[in-house]
Design a protein around this motif. Structure first.
Motif, short mmCIF file in Angstrom:
data_model
loop_
_atom_site.label_atom_id
_atom_site.label_comp_id
_atom_site.label_asym_id
_atom_site.label_seq_id
_atom_site.Cartn_x
_atom_site.Cartn_y
_atom_site.Cartn_z
N UNK A 26 -14.01 -17.20 38.89
CA UNK A 26 -13.86 -16.57 40.20
C UNK A 26 -12.42 -16.11 40.42
N UNK A 27 -11.45 -16.87 39.92
CA UNK A 27 -10.05 -16.46 40.05
C UNK A 27 -9.79 -15.18 39.26
N UNK A 28 -10.34 -15.11 38.06
CA UNK A 28 -10.18 -13.91 37.24
C UNK A 28 -10.88 -12.71 37.88
N UNK A 29 -12.08 -12.95 38.41
CA UNK A 29 -12.82 -11.87 39.07
C UNK A 29 -12.06 -11.34 40.27
N UNK A 30 -11.52 -12.25 41.08
CA UNK A 30 -10.75 -11.83 42.25
C UNK A 30 -9.51 -11.05 41.83
#
Length: 335
Positions: free
Chosen positions: A301-305
């Motif tokens: 999720x951090x990478x996606x954001x």
């Protein structure tokens, strides 16, 4: 042997420097196949390696992101990094990993190195000591996503576990087992919002079930010096805790070592629930009940954001909360 430069490739291929640059950046629209073949052959003959920093000084994407963690060997941190890396590779990005060993100066140097490398964005588990530096890079256009910890609330884009809800549920689980003297073992949390959220969840559960709060049951642990008060001394006090609720894997493992050394049995003498899963806990004589985070999901999720921000730097800031769960094992008993 001297390393080949772009100008050497251009000379051997008999094209201009700008044509080689266009080739390296994938701009072939006005370039003949024959020219492309000559450049490719020159690169192979000279064993030329492009300098991604030099190629991107004018804002061209590097397809690299930086990841700054506090301890690369951490059980959950490894899984977070894997989540970041899997998502990045799926979207043709490479992740550059830096480990700070909890040192703010090392963290600052990592930030500076990544900025000089012209990475497209940074994912960081911050110490909270370099907020001004991070804010300066954000102001200059560097996308930054925080994970794992929230410090003063100034962080704009974050991916965190739902610490308050998780701590509430863990405390309530112990209360449902009959415990009223629950020792909350934590690092100092005055300037760390994420740690304070855990404390708030603990307090909320006590209040819901009309369990009296006792300041003596808030015990502190420090990474360098350990427990402020020995757990054995607490258990020998006039009104001892019947359960420990530890807030970090390092606290849990040190507490387990202390209790084992003192011959204090879990759960017969005291119950234990810890935040963060423990490696190979199923092989323990008494497997430990834990609040299980979802580090791999947090990494993804951090990478996606971050990649969303890279593509749209004007998007609104976002705080994502990832649910935790309780893995019930044999370290807690009803009283």
């Amino acid at each position: 042997m001297q390393k080949a430069k772009l100008v050497d490739v251009a000379r051997l291929a008999k094209v201009s420097n700008s044509t080689v640059s266009q080739y390296l950046n994938g701009r072939f629209d006005y370039m003949s196949k024959e020219t492309q073949q000559r450049i490719r052959a020159a690169i192979k003959e000279l064993d030329y390696t492009p300098n991604p920093t030099a190629r991107n000084l004018k804002g061209k994407k590097t397809s690299m992101v930086g990841v700054i963690v506090r301890d690369i060997t951490g059980f959950d941190t490894c899984r977070t990094i894997r989540g970041v890396d899997d998502f990045c590779r799926k979207h043709q990005y490479n992740a550059q990993i830096f480990s700070t060993d909890f040192d703010p100066d090392v963290e600052a140097r990592a930030l500076e190195a990544l900025y000089q490398m012209r990475v497209d964005g940074i994912i960081i588990a911050s110490s909270g000591k370099n907020n001004d530096l991070i804010a300066d890079y954000i102001e200059k256009g560097m996308p930054v996503v925080h994970f794992q910890l929230e410090h003063d609330g100034s962080e704009k884009n974050l991916v965190l576990s739902d610490y308050r809800k998780a701590a509430f549920e863990a405390t309530e689980y112990l209360i449902d087992l009959g415990h009223r003297r629950i020792c909350f073992v934590t690092q100092t949390f005055e300037n760390v919002k994420s740690r304070k959220e855990r404390y708030s969840g603990y307090i909320d559960a006590l209040a819901k079930h009309n369990v009296p709060f006792s300041s003596s049951l808030i015990q502190y642990w420090h990474r360098q010096t350990g427990f402020e008060q020995a757990p054995k001394a607490l258990l020998q006090s006039d009104n001892p805790p019947t359960a420990f609720f530890t807030q970090h894997l390092a606290i849990t493992t040190e507490l387990l070592a202390h209790l084992n050394q003192e011959g204090i049995a879990i759960p017969d003498d005291v119950s234990l629930i810890g935040f963060d899963d423990i490696p190979m806990t199923d092989f323990f004589k008494v497997p430990v009940t834990v609040v299980k985070q979802e580090p791999y999901v947090i990494g993804k999720e951090a990478a996606s954001l971050l990649l969303d921000i890279i593509e749209n730097k004007d998007r609104h800031s976002q705080k994502l909360m990832i649910s935790c769960s309780i893995t019930k094992r044999q370290s807690c008993r009803a009283i």
